[in-house]
Scaffold this motif. Sequence first.
Motif, PDB file in Angstrom:
ATOM      1  N   TRP A 119       4.587 -32.885  42.433  1.00 43.24           N
ATOM      2  CA  TRP A 119       5.116 -31.901  41.673  1.00 43.24           C
ATOM      3  C   TRP A 119       6.468 -31.790  41.032  1.00 43.24           C
ATOM      4  O   TRP A 119       7.039 -32.519  42.349  1.00 43.24           O
ATOM      5  CB  TRP A 119       4.607 -30.401  42.498  1.00 43.24           C
ATOM      6  CG  TRP A 119       5.384 -30.246  43.406  1.00 43.24           C
ATOM      7  CD1 TRP A 119       5.652 -30.555  44.761  1.00 43.24           C
ATOM      8  CD2 TRP A 119       6.471 -29.361  44.021  1.00 43.24           C
ATOM      9  NE1 TRP A 119       6.363 -30.399  45.105  1.00 43.24           N
ATOM     10  CE2 TRP A 119       7.211 -29.066  44.625  1.00 43.24           C
ATOM     11  CE3 TRP A 119       6.738 -28.114  42.335  1.00 43.24           C
ATOM     12  CZ2 TRP A 119       7.950 -27.713  45.577  1.00 43.24           C
ATOM     13  CZ3 TRP A 119       7.710 -27.057  43.221  1.00 43.24           C
ATOM     14  CH2 TRP A 119       8.330 -27.283  44.323  1.00 43.24           C
ATOM     15  N   THR A 120       6.180 -31.080  39.889  1.00 43.07           N
ATOM     16  CA  THR A 120       7.205 -31.374  38.863  1.00 43.07           C
ATOM     17  C   THR A 120       7.736 -29.615  38.850  1.00 43.07           C
ATOM     18  O   THR A 120       6.729 -28.921  39.012  1.00 43.07           O
ATOM     19  CB  THR A 120       7.280 -31.506  38.199  1.00 43.07           C
ATOM     20  OG1 THR A 120       6.663 -31.422  36.999  1.00 43.07           O
ATOM     21  CG2 THR A 120       7.543 -32.663  38.307  1.00 43.07           C
ATOM     22  N   SER A 167       5.995 -22.703  39.032  1.00 48.55           N
ATOM     23  CA  SER A 167       5.916 -23.810  39.210  1.00 48.55           C
ATOM     24  C   SER A 167       5.945 -23.793  40.778  1.00 48.55           C
ATOM     25  O   SER A 167       5.189 -24.894  41.397  1.00 48.55           O
ATOM     26  CB  SER A 167       7.234 -24.982  39.123  1.00 48.55           C
ATOM     27  OG  SER A 167       6.746 -24.865  37.695  1.00 48.55           O
ATOM     28  N   LYS A 223       3.440 -22.397  46.458  1.00 48.38           N
ATOM     29  CA  LYS A 223       4.382 -23.534  47.552  1.00 48.38           C
ATOM     30  C   LYS A 223       4.171 -22.487  48.860  1.00 48.38           C
ATOM     31  O   LYS A 223       4.481 -21.605  48.158  1.00 48.38           O
ATOM     32  CB  LYS A 223       4.801 -23.805  46.493  1.00 48.38           C
ATOM     33  CG  LYS A 223       4.046 -24.990  44.938  1.00 48.38           C
ATOM     34  CD  LYS A 223       3.669 -26.436  46.032  1.00 48.38           C
ATOM     35  CE  LYS A 223       3.725 -27.231  44.479  1.00 48.38           C
ATOM     36  NZ  LYS A 223       2.871 -26.448  43.182  1.00 48.38           N
ATOM     37  N   ASP A 253       6.657 -27.019  51.601  1.00 45.91           N
ATOM     38  CA  ASP A 253       6.688 -27.998  50.036  1.00 45.91           C
ATOM     39  C   ASP A 253       8.348 -28.229  49.133  1.00 45.91           C
ATOM     40  O   ASP A 253       8.426 -29.233  48.708  1.00 45.91           O
ATOM     41  CB  ASP A 253       5.692 -27.569  49.007  1.00 45.91           C
ATOM     42  CG  ASP A 253       4.837 -27.463  49.188  1.00 45.91           C
ATOM     43  OD1 ASP A 253       4.052 -28.535  49.066  1.00 45.91           O
ATOM     44  OD2 ASP A 253       4.164 -26.323  49.294  1.00 45.91           O
TER      45      ASP A 253
END
Length: 328
Positions: free
Chosen positions: A175-176, A182, A186, A236
């Motif tokens: 993932w970015t 974003s 997570k 993550d």
Amino acid sequence: MSLARSRRRRITALAALTVLGLFASACGGNGDGGTSETRSVNGLSYDLSPEQSGRIHSPKVDSIAALVPQAIRDRGTLVVTGTAGSTPPLGFYATDDRTVVGSEVDFGILIGDILGLKVERRNGDFAQNFVKIDSGEADLMVSNATVTEERKEKYDFATYRLDNIALEVPGNANWTYQDRKSLAGKKIGVTAGTNQEQLLVAWNDQNAAEGLPKLELAYYQQASDYYLALSSNRIDGYVGPNPSAQYHSATTGNKVLTTWSGAGDALQAEIAAMTRKDNGLIGAVQQAIQYAIDHGTYKQVLDRWGLSGESVSQSRINPPGLPKKKKG
């Protein structure tokens, strides 16, 4: 010292040595990797010894030392507290597995030199350091502490480094990072009581208000625990100080996805030495730091630990800090 604590310290010290050794290999050191108490990386030799013979010192400056409260001058010592752990280059155990070394230790000792005081070091986890200041057990905290508006209500600060934080993820992460969105859904490691935690909590609230999945925060006791969780993909990512994230990622094959100011987009946060509010010490500490900046010893400490990218040209007392948490 209990057997369990001794074993834990030995494991932590060995972890720090492993990190440093891997760093030398990953970055193509000078070929010999240094001795058992040094590691050479791209021309920079990291001293792992408890003696720290290369530590930067300064002569006493009488005019600044005279600003120190009389009780501390009479005592002749400056009690400095800081975090102990496996977080090179900020603070980690030397090869004797009990002496804490690193940039934050060096800054505390340099301040003491200029004030003409012998430094007595206290160690604790991040939260314990605040307790030591509150209780008067320690005079000064030098431990990668960010200036925040909430902390300024109880403490005084004198800045000595920029505060940048980083998002470190496993090397196989797919993932970015684009923006706070974003992070939705997570699981991210963060140390309790830090500005990193405050920033992530604020972003989580913003994401939740926009209907995005909740960000799960994971808490562990030591930096080495976060790194183990990263390597085993139990989290993550880990948000922590940029110096240690860059250092650790270079040794392990992990990735730093992004960096931020410790205050996010609000302002450029700063790291500062910290005292109890209005105890009369912060003016002397600020002038000691500024003297070190003006006379080159400050830069020598930064260069010694590879932190030149976080230098400041001026030490400031109680500058604007990370905004307070929103209530309700």
